[in-house]
Design a protein around this motif. Sequence first.
Motif, short mmCIF file in Angstrom:
data_model
loop_
_atom_site.label_atom_id
_atom_site.label_comp_id
_atom_site.label_asym_id
_atom_site.label_seq_id
_atom_site.Cartn_x
_atom_site.Cartn_y
_atom_site.Cartn_z
N LEU A 136 110.61 -3.67 -23.79
CA LEU A 136 111.32 -2.49 -23.32
C LEU A 136 111.10 -2.31 -21.82
CD1 LEU A 136 112.99 0.04 -23.98
CD2 LEU A 136 110.84 1.21 -24.50
N GLU A 137 109.84 -2.41 -21.39
CA GLU A 137 109.49 -2.16 -19.98
C GLU A 137 109.91 -3.30 -19.06
OE1 GLU A 137 107.37 -1.94 -22.50
OE2 GLU A 137 107.21 0.26 -22.67
N ASN A 138 109.81 -4.54 -19.54
CA ASN A 138 110.06 -5.69 -18.67
C ASN A 138 111.48 -6.24 -18.74
OD1 ASN A 138 107.33 -5.64 -17.89
ND2 ASN A 138 106.74 -6.94 -19.62
N GLN A 139 112.24 -5.90 -19.78
CA GLN A 139 113.58 -6.45 -19.93
C GLN A 139 114.66 -5.38 -20.08
OE1 GLN A 139 114.73 -9.57 -19.66
NE2 GLN A 139 116.82 -8.86 -20.05
N LEU A 140 114.58 -4.57 -21.12
CA LEU A 140 115.68 -3.66 -21.44
C LEU A 140 115.89 -2.59 -20.38
CD1 LEU A 140 115.16 -3.22 -25.29
CD2 LEU A 140 116.51 -4.92 -24.06
N ILE A 141 114.82 -1.91 -19.99
CA ILE A 141 114.95 -0.83 -19.00
C ILE A 141 115.36 -1.37 -17.62
CG2 ILE A 141 113.69 0.94 -17.72
CD1 ILE A 141 112.17 1.58 -20.26
N PRO A 142 114.71 -2.44 -17.10
CA PRO A 142 115.15 -2.97 -15.80
C PRO A 142 116.61 -3.43 -15.80
CG PRO A 142 112.98 -3.83 -16.36
CD PRO A 142 113.49 -3.12 -17.58
N CYS A 143 117.03 -4.05 -16.90
CA CYS A 143 118.41 -4.53 -16.98
C CYS A 143 119.38 -3.35 -17.01
CB CYS A 143 118.59 -5.39 -18.23
SG CYS A 143 120.15 -6.29 -18.26
N TYR A 144 119.05 -2.33 -17.77
CA TYR A 144 119.90 -1.14 -17.83
C TYR A 144 120.00 -0.48 -16.45
CZ TYR A 144 121.39 3.63 -18.65
OH TYR A 144 122.05 4.83 -18.57
N ASN A 145 118.86 -0.33 -15.77
CA ASN A 145 118.85 0.30 -14.45
C ASN A 145 119.71 -0.49 -13.45
OD1 ASN A 145 117.22 2.40 -15.27
ND2 ASN A 145 115.32 1.39 -14.68
N PHE A 146 119.67 -1.83 -13.55
CA PHE A 146 120.49 -2.65 -12.66
C PHE A 146 121.97 -2.44 -12.96
CE2 PHE A 146 122.91 -6.54 -11.93
CZ PHE A 146 122.76 -6.66 -10.56
N LEU A 147 122.33 -2.45 -14.24
CA LEU A 147 123.72 -2.25 -14.61
C LEU A 147 124.23 -0.90 -14.12
CD1 LEU A 147 123.70 -3.64 -18.27
CD2 LEU A 147 124.58 -4.76 -16.22
N LYS A 148 123.39 0.11 -14.22
CA LYS A 148 123.78 1.43 -13.76
C LYS A 148 123.94 1.45 -12.24
CE LYS A 148 122.63 6.32 -14.22
NZ LYS A 148 121.66 7.32 -14.76
N SER A 149 123.12 0.69 -11.53
CA SER A 149 123.25 0.65 -10.07
C SER A 149 124.55 -0.01 -9.64
CB SER A 149 122.06 -0.12 -9.47
OG SER A 149 122.16 -1.52 -9.73
N VAL A 150 125.12 -0.85 -10.52
CA VAL A 150 126.39 -1.52 -10.21
C VAL A 150 127.58 -0.70 -10.71
CG1 VAL A 150 127.79 -3.59 -10.60
CG2 VAL A 150 125.32 -3.80 -10.29
N LEU A 151 127.45 -0.14 -11.90
CA LEU A 151 128.57 0.59 -12.53
C LEU A 151 128.50 2.10 -12.30
CD1 LEU A 151 128.65 -1.40 -15.88
CD2 LEU A 151 130.18 -1.64 -13.93
N PHE A 152 127.36 2.57 -11.76
CA PHE A 152 127.19 3.96 -11.30
C PHE A 152 126.96 5.00 -12.40
CE2 PHE A 152 130.00 2.02 -7.98
CZ PHE A 152 128.98 1.85 -7.05
N LEU A 153 127.69 4.95 -13.48
CA LEU A 153 127.60 6.01 -14.49
C LEU A 153 127.10 5.48 -15.83
CD1 LEU A 153 130.99 7.84 -13.81
CD2 LEU A 153 128.72 8.52 -13.00
N ASP A 154 126.36 6.36 -16.57
CA ASP A 154 125.85 5.97 -17.88
C ASP A 154 126.99 5.54 -18.81
OD1 ASP A 154 123.15 6.39 -17.40
OD2 ASP A 154 123.27 8.51 -17.86
N GLN A 155 128.09 6.31 -18.79
CA GLN A 155 129.18 5.99 -19.71
C GLN A 155 129.82 4.65 -19.39
OE1 GLN A 155 128.93 8.82 -17.92
NE2 GLN A 155 130.93 9.54 -17.15
N ASN A 156 129.76 4.22 -18.12
CA ASN A 156 130.27 2.90 -17.77
C ASN A 156 129.38 1.80 -18.34
OD1 ASN A 156 132.34 4.07 -16.34
ND2 ASN A 156 131.32 3.90 -14.36
N VAL A 157 128.07 2.02 -18.29
CA VAL A 157 127.13 1.04 -18.85
C VAL A 157 127.30 0.98 -20.36
CG1 VAL A 157 124.72 0.37 -19.08
CG2 VAL A 157 125.51 1.47 -16.97
N ILE A 158 127.44 2.14 -20.99
CA ILE A 158 127.62 2.18 -22.44
C ILE A 158 128.88 1.42 -22.84
CG2 ILE A 158 128.13 3.70 -24.40
CD1 ILE A 158 126.33 5.77 -23.04
N LYS A 159 129.94 1.60 -22.06
CA LYS A 159 131.19 0.91 -22.32
C LYS A 159 130.98 -0.60 -22.28
CE LYS A 159 135.91 0.40 -20.49
NZ LYS A 159 136.85 0.85 -19.42
#
Length: 380
Positions: A136-159
């Motif tokens: 969770l700490e080394n893979q899932l959360i860092p990857c999610y945070n990166f995706l959000k930095s590119v797509l900007f919004l939570d709903q975009n990442v969820i999509k």
Amino acid sequence: MWRIGSVRLVLADRGSWNIHLLIAPNTPPIKKFFSSKSFVLEDSNNRSIDCAPKIDTLSSKKVQNTELVKTLLRNYGFTNTQISKLVDVDPNILFCNPQKTILPKLEFFRSIGLSSNDIPRVICASYCQALLSRSLENQLIPCYNFLKSVLFLDQNVIKMLKHSPRVLLFNVEKILAPNIATLREAGVPQSVISFTMYRSPSTLFHESHKFKEGVNKAIEMGFNPQRSIFAHAVQVLCDMRESTFERKKEVYGRWGLSNDEILLAFRSHPMCMNLSEEKIMETMDFLVNRMGWQAAVVARCPVVLFFNLERRIIPRCTVVKILLTKELVKKDLRLTTFLIPREEVFLDRFVNKYQDDVPGLKNIYLRKMGLVEPRLGSKI
């Protein structure tokens, strides 16, 4: 008791022992050893020691843990079928600590906005059952945070996660971040980057050097990085070996198309290179040899090659050929004019409109589609 096998065990200063595994009947073969209720140590004088208590205690703990895992998954919306899929891919999931290993990840997915219906779908998606085994700490959360930095919004990442949950399995530093940087360096705008992540995210999963080669080739071939079609071109060039790409060009070349005409078709619809050789040859044969259209005309609108030959191309072309013969439509009618429109639009423009001029035209069309049985003696 049921004896299914024995092993002779020699112990120093204690003589030799025979180990017999005792298994209940009708137990599935693969699970027999793990389902054993007991085993017996027996010496040469047939004295035996039943070791059932220790095995029973161990089995009881495993059963309890298994039920806890299943209950936790059910509480987060997983069906029994989905749980079975997870276990088939990763049997160890039933023996991990549900509170420490599984619960934090399920809570993470819930916290970012995935619903109780979305969570099982994302985790059980093809190739993604490993999500629950990733850190969770080394893979899932860092990857999610990166995706959000590119797509900007939570709903975009969820999509994106709903479309391609595999993205959470890839290394951010070595793959995702370098590939996004390559797009930006090539002048690809945020809108096209987002389009790439939504529509063809697998393109971003290639190793950075291969991805960069694909981007550079697309630019050399004349694709505009400002347009979304650029993303499709990069996808094809990254996914396909160069030898395969050249072989597909050779297939199109059999119809007399020049290299420039083939590249023009590729620039118009990059996915035309993903069509099988059989599909290309069958459709071109019908349009060129039977309908009389020039290969270069087809190459200028390669999207028509994607349509189903029996269910779309042949029925519609049959109607149009009749109309051409009777000079009811223009001879320079474009393929896209009658092959691309929706069914109801085609019927209105090319069938219903000419029913009085060509009686039975609709029946001819429906027979070609296999929706009406041909009448005895019918020539068409």
